[in-house]
Design a protein around this motif. Structure first.
Motif, short mmCIF file in Angstrom:
data_model
loop_
_atom_site.label_atom_id
_atom_site.label_comp_id
_atom_site.label_asym_id
_atom_site.label_seq_id
_atom_site.Cartn_x
_atom_site.Cartn_y
_atom_site.Cartn_z
N ILE A 108 0.83 -1.19 0.00
CA ILE A 108 0.00 0.00 0.00
C ILE A 108 0.87 1.25 0.00
O ILE A 108 1.96 1.26 0.58
CB ILE A 108 -0.95 0.04 1.22
CG1 ILE A 108 -0.15 0.03 2.53
CG2 ILE A 108 -1.93 -1.12 1.18
CD1 ILE A 108 -1.01 0.29 3.76
N ALA A 109 0.39 2.29 -0.67
CA ALA A 109 1.05 3.60 -0.64
C ALA A 109 0.61 4.32 0.63
O ALA A 109 -0.55 4.24 1.04
CB ALA A 109 0.69 4.41 -1.88
N LEU A 110 1.55 4.99 1.27
CA LEU A 110 1.27 5.70 2.51
C LEU A 110 1.17 7.20 2.26
O LEU A 110 2.03 7.78 1.61
CB LEU A 110 2.37 5.42 3.54
CG LEU A 110 2.57 3.95 3.92
CD1 LEU A 110 3.84 3.78 4.75
CD2 LEU A 110 1.36 3.42 4.69
N GLU A 111 0.11 7.79 2.77
CA GLU A 111 0.00 9.24 2.71
C GLU A 111 0.95 9.86 3.73
O GLU A 111 1.40 9.20 4.67
CB GLU A 111 -1.44 9.66 3.01
CG GLU A 111 -2.45 9.11 2.00
CD GLU A 111 -3.88 9.48 2.36
OE1 GLU A 111 -4.06 10.18 3.38
OE2 GLU A 111 -4.79 9.07 1.62
N ALA A 112 1.27 11.14 3.53
CA ALA A 112 2.25 11.81 4.39
C ALA A 112 1.90 11.68 5.87
O ALA A 112 2.76 11.42 6.71
CB ALA A 112 2.36 13.27 3.99
N GLY A 113 0.62 11.84 6.19
CA GLY A 113 0.20 11.76 7.58
C GLY A 113 0.28 10.37 8.18
O GLY A 113 0.22 10.21 9.40
N GLN A 114 0.38 9.36 7.32
CA GLN A 114 0.48 7.97 7.79
C GLN A 114 1.93 7.49 7.88
O GLN A 114 2.17 6.37 8.32
CB GLN A 114 -0.25 7.04 6.82
CG GLN A 114 -1.73 7.33 6.62
CD GLN A 114 -2.31 6.45 5.52
OE1 GLN A 114 -1.74 6.32 4.43
NE2 GLN A 114 -3.46 5.83 5.82
N ASP A 115 2.86 8.32 7.43
CA ASP A 115 4.21 7.84 7.15
C ASP A 115 5.29 8.62 7.90
O ASP A 115 6.15 9.26 7.29
CB ASP A 115 4.46 7.93 5.64
CG ASP A 115 5.74 7.24 5.20
OD1 ASP A 115 6.23 6.37 5.94
OD2 ASP A 115 6.25 7.59 4.13
N PRO A 116 5.30 8.58 9.22
CA PRO A 116 6.34 9.29 9.96
C PRO A 116 7.74 8.77 9.66
O PRO A 116 8.72 9.51 9.75
CB PRO A 116 5.96 9.07 11.43
CG PRO A 116 5.13 7.83 11.42
CD PRO A 116 4.37 7.87 10.12
N ALA A 117 7.83 7.48 9.31
CA ALA A 117 9.14 6.88 9.06
C ALA A 117 9.69 7.20 7.68
O ALA A 117 10.85 6.90 7.38
CB ALA A 117 9.07 5.36 9.24
N GLY A 118 8.85 7.77 6.79
CA GLY A 118 9.32 8.16 5.47
C GLY A 118 9.62 6.99 4.55
O GLY A 118 10.52 7.07 3.71
N ILE A 119 8.83 5.91 4.65
CA ILE A 119 9.11 4.73 3.82
C ILE A 119 8.28 4.69 2.53
O ILE A 119 8.53 3.88 1.65
CB ILE A 119 8.90 3.43 4.62
CG1 ILE A 119 7.44 3.30 5.07
CG2 ILE A 119 9.84 3.38 5.82
CD1 ILE A 119 7.13 1.98 5.76
N LYS A 120 7.25 5.52 2.43
CA LYS A 120 6.42 5.72 1.24
C LYS A 120 5.46 4.57 0.94
O LYS A 120 4.31 4.78 0.63
CB LYS A 120 7.28 6.03 0.01
CG LYS A 120 8.05 7.34 0.15
CD LYS A 120 8.85 7.65 -1.10
CE LYS A 120 9.60 8.96 -0.92
NZ LYS A 120 10.40 9.30 -2.12
N ARG A 121 5.96 3.33 0.97
CA ARG A 121 5.09 2.16 0.75
C ARG A 121 5.35 1.13 1.85
O ARG A 121 6.47 1.05 2.38
CB ARG A 121 5.33 1.50 -0.62
CG ARG A 121 5.00 2.37 -1.82
CD ARG A 121 4.97 1.53 -3.10
NE ARG A 121 3.81 0.64 -3.13
CZ ARG A 121 2.60 1.01 -3.58
NH1 ARG A 121 2.41 2.23 -4.05
NH2 ARG A 121 1.61 0.15 -3.58
#
Length: 264
Positions: A108-121
């Motif tokens: 799954i693709a991660l939105e900015a607010g879901q992705d504190p770790a910066g992994i994108k997917r």
């Protein structure tokens, strides 16, 4: 006539260069193919060493055969479905996370607010490792986590007790942070702080804090930040925030706290 000989000489030189380039290309390609299996075996051995180390089972004198034997007898790799926290009856050796991350049906693709770790997917499945005692009872679980630091994607293994909250060990095995600063994520003294800390609060929410400076003595949720490496420390924090949350291992850790490891 002299001009013709000169042209002939240039042509012959170019031909020799081309032939040498072709031969070298064939040799390099052949070497790469021939060494591929050996490189894969070495990567697998390194992974086994790191998992045994974070599980407290690695000894300095262990040979490659000892590592493989101990890993096979004490560690059980399992595939985990992150969304439901379910351990799957699938062969982990057939799972390739890099390929899964490129497949929209398996990640799954991660939105900015879901992705504190910066992994994108995030892949839908991950490989985790159950650590068993001599009687084959699960005594801890090793989870892979990763996230962006200052300069690099930092990869680690975290070992947890069967309460699903308490850290037994952590090791960063792949990172490109600044030596002497962010690179101290590999320092055994810094990593030792994590042992006994709680990654989740009583409600099951991520609670571990990497402090700016020293942690308060006796705080079971806090560890010291890395001196002079605030952004790397933030990267460690964000990795825990994501991977111990609902889009990471949160659903699985809830089941662990309910006793799934002891019942399975």
């Amino acid at each position: 006539m002299a001009e013709k000989k000169s042209n002939d000489s240039i042509g012959k030189t170019l031909l020799v260069v081309l032939v040498l380039c072709l031969v070298c290309s064939i040799v390099v390609a052949g070497s790469a193919v021939g060494l591929k299996s050996r490189q894969q075996a070495q990567r697998e051995l390194d992974k086994q060493r790191n998992i045994l180390a974070v599980a407290g089972l690695m000894q300095p004198e262990m040979s490659a055969d000892d590592v493989a034997q101990t890993f096979n007898s004490r560690i059980t790799p399992r595939l985990l479905e992150l969304k439901t926290g379910t351990l799957l009856d699938k062969d982990p050796t057939k799972f390739n996370q890099a390929q899964a991350l490129k497949d929209p049906e398996r990640s799954i693709a991660l939105e900015a607010g879901q992705d504190p770790a910066g992994i994108k997917r995030r892949s839908n499945m991950v490989e985790i490792y159950l650590v068993k005692d001599a009687q084959q009872k699960v005594q801890e679980v090793v989870l892979p986590i990763y996230g962006n630091g200052l300069w690099s994607m930092m990869h680690a293994f975290v070992a947890l007790e069967t309460d699903g909250r308490t850290v037994k060990g952590i090791t960063y095995y792949d990172q490109g942070e600044t030596p002497g600063l962010g690179g101290e994520v590999e320092n055994p003294n810094w990593r030792a702080q994590f042992v006994g800390k709680k990654i989740l609060d009583d409600n099951g929410s991520p609670a571990l804090k990497v402090m700016k400076g020293a942690a308060r003595p006796g705080d079971e949720y806090a560890v010291d930040g890395l001196s002079g490496a605030t952004l790397t420390s933030n990267g460690v924090q964000h990795s825990f925030d994501f991977w111990m949350g609902e889009l990471g291992f949160g659903p699985f850790l809830k089941q662990v706290r309910e006793g799934v490891l002891n019942n399975g």
